[in-house]
Design a protein around this motif. Structure first.
Motif, PDB file in Angstrom:
ATOM      1  N   ALA A  67      56.878  27.387  70.462  1.00 32.75           N
ATOM      2  CA  ALA A  67      55.873  28.353  70.918  1.00 32.75           C
ATOM      3  C   ALA A  67      56.511  29.481  71.716  1.00 32.75           C
ATOM      4  O   ALA A  67      56.105  30.647  71.613  1.00 32.75           O
ATOM      5  N   ASN A  68      57.514  29.152  72.511  1.00 35.13           N
ATOM      6  CA  ASN A  68      58.177  30.190  73.314  1.00 35.13           C
ATOM      7  C   ASN A  68      59.070  31.093  72.478  1.00 35.13           C
ATOM      8  O   ASN A  68      59.282  32.255  72.828  1.00 35.13           O
ATOM      9  N   LEU A  69      59.611  30.568  71.375  1.00 32.77           N
ATOM     10  CA  LEU A  69      60.455  31.402  70.518  1.00 32.77           C
ATOM     11  C   LEU A  69      59.665  32.557  69.904  1.00 32.77           C
ATOM     12  O   LEU A  69      60.243  33.582  69.538  1.00 32.77           O
ATOM     13  N   THR A  70      58.356  32.408  69.792  1.00 36.26           N
ATOM     14  CA  THR A  70      57.535  33.506  69.260  1.00 36.26           C
ATOM     15  C   THR A  70      57.485  34.684  70.224  1.00 36.26           C
ATOM     16  O   THR A  70      57.047  35.775  69.844  1.00 36.26           O
ATOM     17  N   LYS A  71      57.916  34.452  71.477  1.00 31.98           N
ATOM     18  CA  LYS A  71      57.867  35.526  72.479  1.00 31.98           C
ATOM     19  C   LYS A  71      59.220  36.213  72.668  1.00 31.98           C
ATOM     20  O   LYS A  71      59.411  36.940  73.638  1.00 31.98           O
ATOM     21  N   ILE A  72      60.165  35.961  71.754  1.00 25.82           N
ATOM     22  CA  ILE A  72      61.484  36.604  71.858  1.00 25.82           C
ATOM     23  C   ILE A  72      61.376  38.123  71.930  1.00 25.82           C
ATOM     24  O   ILE A  72      62.022  38.749  72.790  1.00 25.82           O
ATOM     25  N   PRO A  73      60.565  38.775  71.084  1.00 26.06           N
ATOM     26  CA  PRO A  73      60.481  40.243  71.185  1.00 26.06           C
ATOM     27  C   PRO A  73      59.871  40.731  72.494  1.00 26.06           C
ATOM     28  O   PRO A  73      60.113  41.871  72.909  1.00 26.06           O
ATOM     29  N   ASP A  74      59.081  39.891  73.166  1.00 21.70           N
ATOM     30  CA  ASP A  74      58.392  40.303  74.387  1.00 21.70           C
ATOM     31  C   ASP A  74      59.179  40.007  75.663  1.00 21.70           C
ATOM     32  O   ASP A  74      58.636  40.123  76.766  1.00 21.70           O
ATOM     33  N   GLY A  75      60.420  39.611  75.526  1.00 19.68           N
ATOM     34  CA  GLY A  75      61.242  39.314  76.703  1.00 19.68           C
ATOM     35  C   GLY A  75      61.961  37.991  76.614  1.00 19.68           C
ATOM     36  O   GLY A  75      62.836  37.696  77.434  1.00 19.68           O
ATOM     37  N   GLY A  76      61.600  37.183  75.610  1.00 19.43           N
ATOM     38  CA  GLY A  76      62.275  35.899  75.452  1.00 19.43           C
ATOM     39  C   GLY A  76      63.746  36.032  75.108  1.00 19.43           C
ATOM     40  O   GLY A  76      64.511  35.072  75.269  1.00 19.43           O
ATOM     41  N   TRP A  77      64.155  37.219  74.663  1.00 16.49           N
ATOM     42  CA  TRP A  77      65.568  37.444  74.343  1.00 16.49           C
ATOM     43  C   TRP A  77      66.447  37.440  75.590  1.00 16.49           C
ATOM     44  O   TRP A  77      67.655  37.201  75.499  1.00 16.49           O
ATOM     45  N   VAL A  78      65.850  37.687  76.750  1.00 17.57           N
ATOM     46  CA  VAL A  78      66.640  37.814  77.984  1.00 17.57           C
ATOM     47  C   VAL A  78      67.426  36.540  78.295  1.00 17.57           C
ATOM     48  O   VAL A  78      68.656  36.585  78.443  1.00 17.57           O
ATOM     49  N   PRO A  79      66.773  35.358  78.427  1.00 11.92           N
ATOM     50  CA  PRO A  79      67.563  34.158  78.742  1.00 11.92           C
ATOM     51  C   PRO A  79      68.507  33.764  77.617  1.00 11.92           C
ATOM     52  O   PRO A  79      69.551  33.166  77.873  1.00 11.92           O
ATOM     53  N   LEU A  80      68.133  34.091  76.348  1.00  7.63           N
ATOM     54  CA  LEU A  80      69.026  33.762  75.242  1.00  7.63           C
ATOM     55  C   LEU A  80      70.314  34.568  75.315  1.00  7.63           C
ATOM     56  O   LEU A  80      71.414  34.035  75.125  1.00  7.63           O
ATOM     57  N   VAL A  81      70.196  35.857  75.613  1.00 10.78           N
ATOM     58  CA  VAL A  81      71.390  36.708  75.755  1.00 10.78           C
ATOM     59  C   VAL A  81      72.206  36.254  76.961  1.00 10.78           C
ATOM     60  O   VAL A  81      73.431  36.122  76.892  1.00 10.78           O
ATOM     61  N   MET A  82      71.501  36.021  78.091  1.00  7.24           N
ATOM     62  CA  MET A  82      72.195  35.541  79.296  1.00  7.24           C
ATOM     63  C   MET A  82      72.918  34.230  79.009  1.00  7.24           C
ATOM     64  O   MET A  82      74.090  34.045  79.380  1.00  7.24           O
ATOM     65  N   GLY A  83      72.204  33.302  78.354  1.00  8.59           N
ATOM     66  CA  GLY A  83      72.791  31.994  78.060  1.00  8.59           C
ATOM     67  C   GLY A  83      73.997  32.103  77.154  1.00  8.59           C
ATOM     68  O   GLY A  83      75.013  31.433  77.365  1.00  8.59           O
ATOM     69  N   LEU A  84      73.915  32.960  76.135  1.00 10.28           N
ATOM     70  CA  LEU A  84      75.030  33.124  75.199  1.00 10.28           C
ATOM     71  C   LEU A  84      76.253  33.706  75.890  1.00 10.28           C
ATOM     72  O   LEU A  84      77.381  33.247  75.679  1.00 10.28           O
ATOM     73  N   VAL A  85      76.030  34.719  76.740  1.00  8.25           N
ATOM     74  CA  VAL A  85      77.149  35.342  77.462  1.00  8.25           C
ATOM     75  C   VAL A  85      77.813  34.333  78.395  1.00  8.25           C
ATOM     76  O   VAL A  85      79.043  34.185  78.408  1.00  8.25           O
ATOM     77  N   ILE A  86      76.996  33.611  79.171  1.00 10.35           N
ATOM     78  CA  ILE A  86      77.555  32.653  80.131  1.00 10.35           C
ATOM     79  C   ILE A  86      78.212  31.485  79.402  1.00 10.35           C
ATOM     80  O   ILE A  86      79.286  31.006  79.814  1.00 10.35           O
ATOM     81  N   PHE A  87      77.606  31.025  78.306  1.00  6.16           N
ATOM     82  CA  PHE A  87      78.203  29.955  77.506  1.00  6.16           C
ATOM     83  C   PHE A  87      79.573  30.384  76.982  1.00  6.16           C
ATOM     84  O   PHE A  87      80.533  29.597  77.000  1.00  6.16           O
ATOM     85  N   THR A  88      79.689  31.614  76.516  1.00 10.07           N
ATOM     86  CA  THR A  88      80.972  32.132  76.022  1.00 10.07           C
ATOM     87  C   THR A  88      82.015  32.159  77.129  1.00 10.07           C
ATOM     88  O   THR A  88      83.174  31.763  76.926  1.00 10.07           O
ATOM     89  N   LEU A  89      81.608  32.606  78.323  1.00 12.87           N
ATOM     90  CA  LEU A  89      82.547  32.654  79.451  1.00 12.87           C
ATOM     91  C   LEU A  89      83.017  31.249  79.829  1.00 12.87           C
ATOM     92  O   LEU A  89      84.221  31.014  80.036  1.00 12.87           O
ATOM     93  N   LEU A  90      82.083  30.307  79.918  1.00 13.56           N
ATOM     94  CA  LEU A  90      82.432  28.943  80.343  1.00 13.56           C
ATOM     95  C   LEU A  90      83.351  28.261  79.339  1.00 13.56           C
ATOM     96  O   LEU A  90      84.359  27.640  79.722  1.00 13.56           O
TER      97      LEU A  90
END
Length: 642
Positions: free
Chosen positions: A435-458
């Protein structure tokens, strides 16, 4: 399996103890329970500020009728029961690492128990690291959404002050981050009492509204949630993206377990937090059915006119406390990640004598910048909740995978015993995540981008360190061979030389460079390796291990837990098997500083090598991290290809 073996952190008292000792134990649990209310439940406790409003007026609004209102209350209540009480409080909190919880502590626990099964441990590490990356995203979103949700009460009670909401929120957030360096030990004593007042207040306000419409109590029956999904499946599913806000912060119960223990958290949840949240959500539901116009802010409209401004103050204080708990959690997680080798060394300052009271400047200012940007970009808490849900549900889904490994591999449950339980958790969390993935265009992309960047760094840092150690080990010389050959090839000078070595075998490059260029050796030469164990704390009796190679050559290994301060000088002073006691004024510490050169070796992609080299250059020096005396340190550089 016994309760202790499963991870029960607080031993039960023997039945034969005197009554006064039982009373003392109960008082201690009660005191810790009040503290837990302030730290652990701030996040989930502030959810009523926006959860009901966003469900009926958010990105996928529901009609304000009895079917949907009762259905959502039923869904929220049973989600709190299944996810918070059963999954986290009853089961996951038993999987502790010597009393400590959280994704990284669980990674260390599983790694320690399953060293031979490389495939499972690699999967667990990747899952745990991504959960940690999402936690950082949560740490950025929580202060923004909590403080915005509270201060928006200004616009509810006084519409003319709407333009002041964002500037005021930014001022509060800046002030909150600026006091971190001073420590929060004194202020933290007020957290429990303030949150007690907050939960008591929202419970009373909810109860007062329920009295005016008692029929709303029927909504606690699970069949109302089922009826809503049968009658309106699409909108019911989409509404789960907002309904999940009722359980945000559930993962904090496990992460903060080490501060309070399982019994106090369980007592706080069962006796105060769950009843208060349930009463408030029921009260908001009754209010919305009586007066649909209250949807602008059902939380604040619960209050009578005379109590509106006091409620605004109480809710704002609760939001600040929720933010403080998340910020402190980010510091603790970073310290664990540094010790476990997922994050470069950073400057860590202790703000009090309590081990958990730390301040990490880089994390603090990075979080503050991110939170302020979120407030400026999104402006309203309802805009931010889309981003909030994905971070929370993603972390909860990962916890299911880790729980599966714990049940099957550590606790040795039969698959037919674990499968029904895991199936319920996976289905519920998958529905919320979907249900939350449907909100990616409305701001749900923010934690995904943050998570991907931090995951890459770690993962880049962890992999780069492993490659460095492998390459250094290939080129190293055994210590015994070096000690015999170096005895007659260099002059001996007074004092002690400690050469820091990242590998547990071989001669560090700093020692080789020192004898090559200076052609001298100190009277006592110590090759020192610091090992961070997969446990939070190491017993003093197992702190050090000493090997002697003759001619005053020693190999010393110091062991620290991943939550301990790596104070090398203090640890050295406790060693009695290394000749004379260590005198810091007669001891020189030699450090190796590597400069990385890109190479065509099969290890990491070139862009990741450059990223790792940048992280290595900007890491805090070993001198600060190991608490070495500043006037007794010598750094020698070398080049290394990975």
């Amino acid at each position: 399996m016994s309760e202790t073996a499963k991870g029960e952190t607080s031993p039960t008292l023997p039945a034969g103890l005197p009554a006064d000792q039982h009373r003392s134990h109960e008082k201690n649990v009660l005191k810790l329970a009040v503290g837990a209310i302030g730290v652990v439940f701030g996040d989930i406790g502030t959810s009523p500020l926006y959860a009901m409003r966003d469900t009926f007026a958010g990105h996928h609004p529901l009609p304000l009728d009895q079917l949907h209102v009762f259905g959502i209350i039923s869904l929220m209540f049973w989600s709190m029961i299944v996810i918070v009480m059963i999954k986290y409080v009853t089961i996951i909190m038993r999987a502790d690492n010597r009393g400590e919880g959280g994704s990284l502590a669980l990674i260390a626990l599983i790694q320690g128990a399953m060293r031979k099964d490389k495939r499972v441990t690699k999967f667990v590490v990747l899952m745990g690291v991504f959960a940690t990356a999402l936690f950082y995203g949560d740490s950025m979103i929580t202060p923004a959404v909590s403080v915005l949700g509270a201060i928006e009460g200004l616009a509810v009670y006084s519409p003319g002050m709407k333009d002041f909401v964002v500037p005021l929120v930014m001022g509060i957030i800046v002030g909150l981050f600026f006091i971190q360096s001073r420590g929060t030990a004194r202020v933290a004593k007020l957290f429990g009492p303030v949150m007690l007042v907050y939960f008591g207040t929202i419970a009373v306000l909810g109860f007062a509204s329920i009295i005016r419409m008692p029929d709303v109590l029927w909504s606690l029956s699970p069949h109302y949630a089922v009826s809503m999904f049968i009658a309106d499946p699409l909108r019911g599913f989409l509404a789960m993206g907002a309904a999940v806000l009722a359980v945000t912060g559930a993962e904090a119960l496990y992460a903060d377990m080490g501060h309070f223990g399982r019994p106090p958290i369980r007592v706080s949840w069962m006796t105060l937090v769950l009843p208060a949240l349930t009463l408030n959500y029921l009260g908001q539901a009754a209010l919305l059915l009586r007066n649909p116009a209250a949807l602008e802010s059902p939380f604040y409209y619960l209050a009578p006119d005379w109590f509106q401004w006091p409620l605004l103050i109480i809710a704002s204080m609760a939001a600040v406390i929720a933010s403080q708990a998340v910020i402190s959690g980010a510091f603790s997680v970073t310290q664990q990640a540094i010790q476990l080798g997922f994050v470069p060394r950073m400057t860590i300052k202790h703000t009090s004598l309590h081990a958990g009271q730390i301040f990490i400047p880089l994390v603090n200012w990075a979080l503050m910048t991110a939170v302020l940007l979120l407030v400026v970009v999104f402006q309203r808490s309802s805009n931010l909740t889309a981003a909030y849900g994905i971070a929370v549900t993603g972390a909860m889904m990962i916890d299911n995978f880790l729980l599966g490994v714990v049940l099957l591999k550590l606790w040795h449950w039969k698959w037919w015993q674990a499968a029904p339980l895991l199936l319920v958790f996976f289905l519920l969390d998958a529905a919320y995540l979907g249900a939350n993935l449907t909100k990616i265009p409305d701001g749900g992309w923010v934690p995904l981008v943050m998570g991907l960047v931090i995951f890459t760094l770690l993962t880049t840092w962890n992999r780069g360190r492993a490659l460095m150690k492998e390459n250094m080990a290939v080129e190293s010389i055994p210590i015994g061979v070096f000690a015999k050959s170096a005895h007659n090839s260099a002059a001996r000078v007074p004092g002690t030389a400690v050469f820091m070595a990242s590998a547990n075998a071989g001669v560090p490059s700093a020692l080789l460079h020192n004898i090559k260029h200076n052609k001298v050796l100190h009277e006592r030469v110590v090759i020192l390796t610091v090992i961070i164990e997969d446990v939070p704390f190491v017993d003093a009796g197992h702190r050090s291990y000493v090997e002697q190679f003759g001619d005053s050559f020693f190999k010393v290994t110091l062991h620290f837990g991943f939550l301990e301060e790596t104070d090398v000088p203090r640890a050295l002073k406790t060693i009695e098997m290394c000749g004379a006691p260590f005198d810091m004024m007669q001891t020189s510490f030699f450090l190796s500083r590597q400069t990385l050169l890109s190479a065509d070796k099969p290890g990491m992609a070139l862009w990741r090598e450059k990223l790792f080299a940048w992280m290595l250059r900007n890491a805090a020096s070993a001198m600060e991290f190991f608490r070495l005396p500043t006037n007794r340190v010598v750094e020698l550089g070398s080049q290394l290809k990975i």
